[in-house]
Design a protein around this motif. Structure first.
Motif, short mmCIF file in Angstrom:
data_model
loop_
_atom_site.label_atom_id
_atom_site.label_comp_id
_atom_site.label_asym_id
_atom_site.label_seq_id
_atom_site.Cartn_x
_atom_site.Cartn_y
_atom_site.Cartn_z
N ARG A 149 0.82 -1.22 0.00
CA ARG A 149 0.00 0.00 0.00
C ARG A 149 0.85 1.26 0.00
NH1 ARG A 149 -3.39 -3.16 3.51
NH2 ARG A 149 -2.26 -2.38 5.33
N ILE A 150 2.07 1.19 0.52
CA ILE A 150 2.96 2.35 0.53
C ILE A 150 3.69 2.48 -0.80
CG2 ILE A 150 5.03 3.33 1.58
CD1 ILE A 150 4.13 2.07 4.24
N VAL A 151 4.20 1.36 -1.31
CA VAL A 151 5.06 1.40 -2.50
C VAL A 151 4.27 1.80 -3.75
CG1 VAL A 151 6.40 -0.03 -4.08
CG2 VAL A 151 6.78 -0.20 -1.62
N ALA A 152 3.08 1.23 -3.95
CA ALA A 152 2.34 1.45 -5.19
C ALA A 152 2.05 2.93 -5.45
CB ALA A 152 1.07 0.62 -5.19
N PRO A 153 1.37 3.63 -4.55
CA PRO A 153 1.10 5.05 -4.85
C PRO A 153 2.34 5.92 -4.81
CG PRO A 153 0.32 4.50 -2.65
CD PRO A 153 0.73 3.21 -3.28
N SER A 154 3.29 5.61 -3.92
CA SER A 154 4.50 6.42 -3.82
C SER A 154 5.31 6.34 -5.11
CB SER A 154 5.36 5.97 -2.64
OG SER A 154 4.66 6.07 -1.42
N THR A 155 5.42 5.15 -5.67
CA THR A 155 6.18 4.98 -6.91
C THR A 155 5.51 5.71 -8.07
OG1 THR A 155 6.99 2.82 -6.15
CG2 THR A 155 7.09 3.28 -8.52
N VAL A 156 4.22 5.54 -8.21
CA VAL A 156 3.50 6.17 -9.31
C VAL A 156 3.58 7.70 -9.22
CG1 VAL A 156 1.24 6.49 -10.39
CG2 VAL A 156 1.96 4.21 -9.65
N LEU A 157 3.33 8.24 -8.03
CA LEU A 157 3.33 9.70 -7.87
C LEU A 157 4.72 10.29 -8.09
CD1 LEU A 157 0.97 10.13 -4.78
CD2 LEU A 157 0.49 10.72 -7.16
N SER A 158 5.75 9.67 -7.52
CA SER A 158 7.10 10.22 -7.67
C SER A 158 7.56 10.17 -9.12
CB SER A 158 8.07 9.47 -6.77
OG SER A 158 8.10 8.09 -7.08
N ILE A 159 7.22 9.11 -9.85
CA ILE A 159 7.60 9.03 -11.26
C ILE A 159 6.83 10.06 -12.08
CG2 ILE A 159 7.48 7.56 -13.32
CD1 ILE A 159 8.15 5.19 -11.57
N MET A 160 5.55 10.23 -11.81
CA MET A 160 4.76 11.22 -12.54
C MET A 160 5.30 12.62 -12.31
SD MET A 160 0.85 9.86 -12.00
CE MET A 160 0.21 11.41 -12.63
N VAL A 161 5.56 12.98 -11.07
CA VAL A 161 6.08 14.32 -10.76
C VAL A 161 7.46 14.50 -11.38
CG1 VAL A 161 6.79 15.86 -8.91
CG2 VAL A 161 4.70 14.53 -8.66
N GLY A 162 8.32 13.49 -11.26
CA GLY A 162 9.66 13.59 -11.83
C GLY A 162 9.63 13.71 -13.35
N ALA A 163 8.71 12.99 -14.01
CA ALA A 163 8.62 13.07 -15.47
C ALA A 163 8.18 14.45 -15.92
CB ALA A 163 7.64 12.00 -15.98
N VAL A 164 7.18 15.01 -15.25
CA VAL A 164 6.71 16.35 -15.62
C VAL A 164 7.79 17.40 -15.35
CG1 VAL A 164 5.00 18.13 -15.11
CG2 VAL A 164 4.29 15.74 -15.26
N ASN A 165 8.46 17.28 -14.20
CA ASN A 165 9.54 18.24 -13.90
C ASN A 165 10.67 18.14 -14.92
OD1 ASN A 165 8.18 19.17 -11.67
ND2 ASN A 165 9.34 17.94 -10.20
N GLY A 166 11.08 16.91 -15.23
CA GLY A 166 12.16 16.74 -16.20
C GLY A 166 11.79 17.24 -17.58
N TYR A 167 10.55 17.01 -17.97
CA TYR A 167 10.05 17.50 -19.27
C TYR A 167 10.05 19.02 -19.32
CZ TYR A 167 6.29 18.87 -22.50
OH TYR A 167 5.52 19.48 -23.46
N ALA A 168 9.56 19.64 -18.26
CA ALA A 168 9.49 21.10 -18.22
C ALA A 168 10.89 21.71 -18.20
CB ALA A 168 8.71 21.55 -17.00
N LEU A 169 11.81 21.14 -17.43
CA LEU A 169 13.15 21.71 -17.33
C LEU A 169 13.98 21.46 -18.59
CD1 LEU A 169 14.01 20.74 -13.64
CD2 LEU A 169 13.41 23.00 -14.51
N SER A 170 13.59 20.48 -19.41
CA SER A 170 14.36 20.16 -20.62
C SER A 170 13.91 20.96 -21.83
CB SER A 170 14.24 18.66 -20.94
OG SER A 170 14.76 17.88 -19.90
N PHE A 171 12.61 21.24 -21.96
CA PHE A 171 12.10 21.84 -23.19
C PHE A 171 11.48 23.22 -22.99
CE2 PHE A 171 11.98 17.25 -24.07
CZ PHE A 171 12.73 17.22 -25.24
N TRP A 172 10.76 23.44 -21.91
CA TRP A 172 10.03 24.70 -21.78
C TRP A 172 10.84 25.79 -21.10
CZ3 TRP A 172 5.32 25.47 -24.04
CH2 TRP A 172 4.70 24.33 -24.57
#
Length: 305
Positions: free
Chosen positions: A103-126
């Motif tokens: 119950r801890i790993v599933a949402p924590s993994t999904v949320l951290s990857i989603m936030v990291g992907a959006v941050n990395g995308y924004a810092l790379s292109f925008w």
């Protein structure tokens, strides 16, 4: 003449073939093999001891033959570790911690990857205003010891009534995983040709449309890398789970510590070993199943930029 004829015909001279056969047993190669075998034995010997001890009855363990194979094979210790081992006053086995960890790993993994992907995308292109200092702050956050921030975070979560709760520990793991995930995705997206992004912008693509329809489908290798890293890191966590999860949500690592350090009655080494193996099975399975994807993701740009 025969050697020259064989060389001209595309064959390999006899002396060259003999030299190649001898090179397979050169001192340098034998030294490499000896080192690899020694390293494998060094890491596999504890696992062997754990496996052998977990399938022995206590009567055999008391004999002191640590490396000997079991004379009476039994899985009672595994059943006890899963169902009835005592973690303090609670004797429901380590399965309680297993489901808490899920119950801890599933949402924590999904949320951290989603936030990291959006941050990395924004810092790379925008490149928003202040992107450079923001990226530097995130990098610094990746190297700050967890223990330094535990006390302030306890006060912050307590003030918003999230301390000792499942949402609280999920939020903590998401925050601590965000710097590394941002670094991974930012470096990966930085290796993608800018022409793809510019073409999507010319076609009228918005921030989210480009991300979901162009960048995210291309991110499978790095998503696998991030998934492996987050699952193993969060599953193996002890300090954050002990402090922030609360008594009803203690992860498997904390439950394992409670089983091993329970001093009431006889110390059951076979049960302790079985519980330890059960706790480590998920990270081992993730590495064994997804190991080649991890290497492929790293080679695809996870450390570029």
């Amino acid at each position: 003449m025969n050697t020259l004829d064989s060389t001209l015909k595309g064959g390999v001279p006899h002396r060259t073939r003999a030299r190649r056969r001898h090179s397979a047993f050169s001192p340098a190669r034998l030294g490499i093999y000896a080192f690899l075998l020694t390293a494998a034995a060094f890491f596999l010997l504890p696992l062997y001891v754990m496996l052998v001890t977990s399938v022995k009855p206590m009567s055999e363990i008391r004999l002191g033959n640590l490396l000997g194979l079991p004379m009476h094979f039994t899985l009672d210790a595994w059943s006890a570790a899963w169902r009835s081992a005592c973690t303090g006053l609670d004797c429901n086995g380590i399965r309680v911690g297993f489901w808490n960890s899920v119950r801890i790993v599933a949402p924590s993994t999904v949320l951290s990857i989603m936030v990291g992907a959006v941050n990395g995308y924004a810092l790379s292109f925008w490149r928003p205003r202040g992107a450079g200092p923001l990226f530097g702050v995130l990098l610094v956050g990746a190297f700050i010891p967890i223990q330094v921030m535990v006390y302030p975070l306890v006060h912050v979560l307590a003030s918003v009534h999230l301390f000792s709760s499942l949402p609280g520990i999920v939020l903590i793991h998401t925050i601590f995983g965000m710097p590394v995930m941002t670094l991974l995705f930012r470096n990966y997206y930085a290796s993608i040709p800018q022409e793809l992004f510019k073409a999507a912008r010319i076609d009228g693509g918005s921030f989210w449309r480009i991300f979901f329809q162009l960048m995210l489908p291309m991110s499978t290798p790095i998503i696998v890398v991030a998934l492996i890293m987050q699952v193993t890191n969060i599953w193996n966590d002890f300090v954050l789970g002990l402090v922030f999860a609360g008594t009803k949500n203690l992860p498997m690592t904390v439950q394992l510590n409670n089983i091993i350090n329970t001093t009431t009655g006889e110390r059951l080494y076979n049960v302790n070993m079985a519980a330890t193996i059960l706790t480590s099975m998920v990270p081992l399975a993730v590495y064994f199943i997804s190991g080649r994807w991890f290497v492929r993701g790293i080679a695809s740009g996870a450390v570029k930029g």
